[in-house]
Motif scaffolding. Structure first.
Motif, mmCIF file in Angstrom:
data_model
loop_
_atom_site.group_PDB
_atom_site.id
_atom_site.type_symbol
_atom_site.label_atom_id
_atom_site.label_comp_id
_atom_site.label_asym_id
_atom_site.label_seq_id
_atom_site.Cartn_x
_atom_site.Cartn_y
_atom_site.Cartn_z
ATOM 1 N N MET A 286 0.847 -1.196 0.000
ATOM 2 C CA MET A 286 0.000 0.000 0.000
ATOM 3 C C MET A 286 0.884 1.248 0.000
ATOM 4 O O MET A 286 1.768 1.382 0.854
ATOM 5 C CB MET A 286 -0.929 0.007 1.213
ATOM 6 C CG MET A 286 -1.866 1.208 1.261
ATOM 7 S SD MET A 286 -3.048 1.113 2.640
ATOM 8 C CE MET A 286 -4.046 -0.295 2.106
ATOM 9 N N LEU A 287 0.646 2.153 -0.961
ATOM 10 C CA LEU A 287 1.490 3.331 -1.078
ATOM 11 C C LEU A 287 1.372 4.260 0.128
ATOM 12 O O LEU A 287 2.352 4.850 0.566
ATOM 13 C CB LEU A 287 1.133 4.098 -2.362
ATOM 14 C CG LEU A 287 1.632 3.497 -3.676
ATOM 15 C CD1 LEU A 287 1.117 4.291 -4.854
ATOM 16 C CD2 LEU A 287 3.152 3.444 -3.689
ATOM 17 N N ILE A 288 0.140 4.390 0.656
ATOM 18 C CA ILE A 288 -0.073 5.280 1.803
ATOM 19 C C ILE A 288 -0.777 4.481 2.891
ATOM 20 O O ILE A 288 -1.885 3.981 2.679
ATOM 21 C CB ILE A 288 -0.926 6.499 1.412
ATOM 22 C CG1 ILE A 288 -0.278 7.232 0.231
ATOM 23 C CG2 ILE A 288 -1.071 7.441 2.601
ATOM 24 C CD1 ILE A 288 -1.110 8.381 -0.296
ATOM 25 N N ALA A 289 -0.141 4.353 4.042
ATOM 26 C CA ALA A 289 -0.722 3.600 5.151
ATOM 27 C C ALA A 289 -1.974 4.315 5.661
ATOM 28 O O ALA A 289 -2.036 5.548 5.660
ATOM 29 C CB ALA A 289 0.292 3.462 6.272
ATOM 30 N N PRO A 290 -2.999 3.551 6.070
ATOM 31 C CA PRO A 290 -4.245 4.159 6.557
ATOM 32 C C PRO A 290 -4.024 5.192 7.665
ATOM 33 O O PRO A 290 -4.666 6.250 7.678
ATOM 34 C CB PRO A 290 -5.039 2.956 7.067
ATOM 35 C CG PRO A 290 -4.538 1.809 6.251
ATOM 36 C CD PRO A 290 -3.084 2.081 6.045
ATOM 37 N N GLY A 291 -3.125 4.893 8.581
ATOM 38 C CA GLY A 291 -2.859 5.833 9.668
ATOM 39 C C GLY A 291 -2.280 7.141 9.171
ATOM 40 O O GLY A 291 -2.696 8.228 9.593
ATOM 41 N N ASP A 292 -1.316 7.040 8.252
ATOM 42 C CA ASP A 292 -0.715 8.244 7.677
ATOM 43 C C ASP A 292 -1.748 9.037 6.877
ATOM 44 O O ASP A 292 -1.763 10.272 6.906
ATOM 45 C CB ASP A 292 0.453 7.867 6.763
ATOM 46 C CG ASP A 292 1.635 7.317 7.543
ATOM 47 O OD1 ASP A 292 1.723 7.605 8.753
ATOM 48 O OD2 ASP A 292 2.449 6.591 6.944
ATOM 49 N N LEU A 293 -2.601 8.316 6.165
ATOM 50 C CA LEU A 293 -3.623 8.983 5.359
ATOM 51 C C LEU A 293 -4.603 9.741 6.256
ATOM 52 O O LEU A 293 -5.018 10.864 5.931
ATOM 53 C CB LEU A 293 -4.382 7.956 4.513
ATOM 54 C CG LEU A 293 -5.476 8.520 3.597
ATOM 55 C CD1 LEU A 293 -4.885 9.518 2.605
ATOM 56 C CD2 LEU A 293 -6.173 7.390 2.851
ATOM 57 N N ALA A 294 -4.962 9.148 7.387
ATOM 58 C CA ALA A 294 -5.890 9.793 8.316
ATOM 59 C C ALA A 294 -5.296 11.088 8.857
ATOM 60 O O ALA A 294 -5.974 12.122 8.938
ATOM 61 C CB ALA A 294 -6.246 8.845 9.453
ATOM 62 N N VAL A 295 -4.012 11.031 9.214
ATOM 63 C CA VAL A 295 -3.344 12.230 9.720
ATOM 64 C C VAL A 295 -3.255 13.291 8.632
ATOM 65 O O VAL A 295 -3.497 14.485 8.871
ATOM 66 C CB VAL A 295 -1.932 11.883 10.237
ATOM 67 C CG1 VAL A 295 -1.177 13.153 10.624
ATOM 68 C CG2 VAL A 295 -2.021 10.947 11.425
ATOM 69 N N PHE A 296 -2.923 12.857 7.419
ATOM 70 C CA PHE A 296 -2.805 13.786 6.295
ATOM 71 C C PHE A 296 -4.144 14.457 5.994
ATOM 72 O O PHE A 296 -4.212 15.674 5.778
ATOM 73 C CB PHE A 296 -2.302 13.032 5.053
ATOM 74 C CG PHE A 296 -2.205 13.906 3.831
ATOM 75 C CD1 PHE A 296 -1.135 14.770 3.670
ATOM 76 C CD2 PHE A 296 -3.183 13.844 2.846
ATOM 77 C CE1 PHE A 296 -1.039 15.573 2.538
ATOM 78 C CE2 PHE A 296 -3.096 14.648 1.717
ATOM 79 C CZ PHE A 296 -2.013 15.511 1.560
ATOM 80 N N LEU A 297 -5.217 13.670 5.971
ATOM 81 C CA LEU A 297 -6.540 14.228 5.692
ATOM 82 C C LEU A 297 -6.959 15.219 6.772
ATOM 83 O O LEU A 297 -7.546 16.272 6.473
ATOM 84 C CB LEU A 297 -7.575 13.110 5.580
ATOM 85 C CG LEU A 297 -7.459 12.208 4.343
ATOM 86 C CD1 LEU A 297 -8.468 11.063 4.424
ATOM 87 C CD2 LEU A 297 -7.679 13.017 3.071
ATOM 88 N N SER A 298 -6.673 14.893 8.020
ATOM 89 C CA SER A 298 -7.028 15.793 9.117
ATOM 90 C C SER A 298 -6.276 17.114 9.015
ATOM 91 O O SER A 298 -6.862 18.193 9.157
ATOM 92 C CB SER A 298 -6.725 15.125 10.466
ATOM 93 O OG SER A 298 -7.475 13.946 10.635
ATOM 94 N N ALA A 299 -4.965 17.020 8.752
ATOM 95 C CA ALA A 299 -4.155 18.236 8.625
ATOM 96 C C ALA A 299 -4.592 19.063 7.417
ATOM 97 O O ALA A 299 -4.691 20.294 7.492
ATOM 98 C CB ALA A 299 -2.676 17.866 8.507
ATOM 99 N N SER A 300 -4.873 18.379 6.303
ATOM 100 C CA SER A 300 -5.306 19.072 5.092
ATOM 101 C C SER A 300 -6.636 19.784 5.309
ATOM 102 O O SER A 300 -6.827 20.922 4.876
ATOM 103 C CB SER A 300 -5.437 18.075 3.937
ATOM 104 O OG SER A 300 -4.200 17.464 3.651
#
Length: 217
Positions: free
Chosen positions: A1-15
């Motif tokens: 998986m290119l983007i781990a679910p945890g990292d994606l969640a943090v990224f979406l929240s920050a964005s």
């Protein structure tokens, strides 16, 4: 998986937090919507998105480092952008009561898209910001760094475009509700001019060393 679910969640929240904070792009879209109606605002939002895609490509090529290392180039771009915003303000002022004669035809929408694209491209802090914001979420162990960067950039861009479109619709709706009041209508007519001039002043005040401290949406 290119983007781990945890990292994606943090990224979406920050964005989301960044995008919901009124910034340069949102202010420009609101100004265009007040100037020419909801279609103009939506077209400007798509123009901003187009410019962001170009910036994303430049980030992938490492251009953000170039702008950060060469302040003169950064300054040239931002002053051209500021001059362009002043020109838009003058054109809006010369056009009179913009919200009472919205440009809803295809030429008006195309012009708004073009303005949005150019304004975004002539804001060098965007590319510097993206260069600072996106890479920390890229992990070498997840595969292609370039694909991760592009995926994160697309997610960031799509989210921002949706929020800008919502802002355009809200601004146009608010203008139509209050346009029957003469005093408020005069204020609404001058508001796009004020927004463009404020953005021009902000363009002139930023530098390559503090560009990442500015909100981007």
């Amino acid at each position: 998986m290119l983007i781990a679910p945890g990292d994606l969640a943090v990224f979406l929240s920050a964005s989301l937090m960044l995008k919901l904070t009124p910034g340069n792009d949102m202010m420009f879209v609101i100004g265009q919507s007040l100037r020419g109606g909801v279609k103009t605002g939506l077209a400007a939002s798509l123009g901003i998105a187009t410019g962001s895609l170009v910036h994303l490509g430049l980030v992938a090529l490492g251009a953000g480092v170039v702008l950060a290392r060469y302040p003169l180039l950064f300054d040239i771009i931002r002053y051209i952008g500021a001059a362009y915003l002043v020109w838009l303000a003058v054109q809006t002022l010369r056009g009179g009561a913009g919200i009472f004669h919205p440009q809803t035809d295809e030429r008006g929408s195309l012009a708004a898209w073009r303005h949005g694209t150019l304004v975004n491209l002539l804001n060098p802090k965007t590319i510097v910001f993206m260069f600072a914001f996106l890479p920390p979420f890229v992990r070498p162990e997840n595969g292609s760094l370039l694909l991760q960067l592009l995926m994160l950039g697309m997610i960031f861009n799509i989210g921002g475009t949706l929020i800008n479109c919502a802002a355009a619709a809200f601004a146009s709706r608010s203008a139509s509700l209050f346009s029957s009041n003469v005093k408020i209508a005069k204020v609404l007519t001058l508001l796009p001019v004020t927004l463009f001039l404020v953005l021009a002043a902000r363009w002139c005040s930023i530098g390559a060393d503090n560009a990442t401290e500015w909100d981007y949406n």
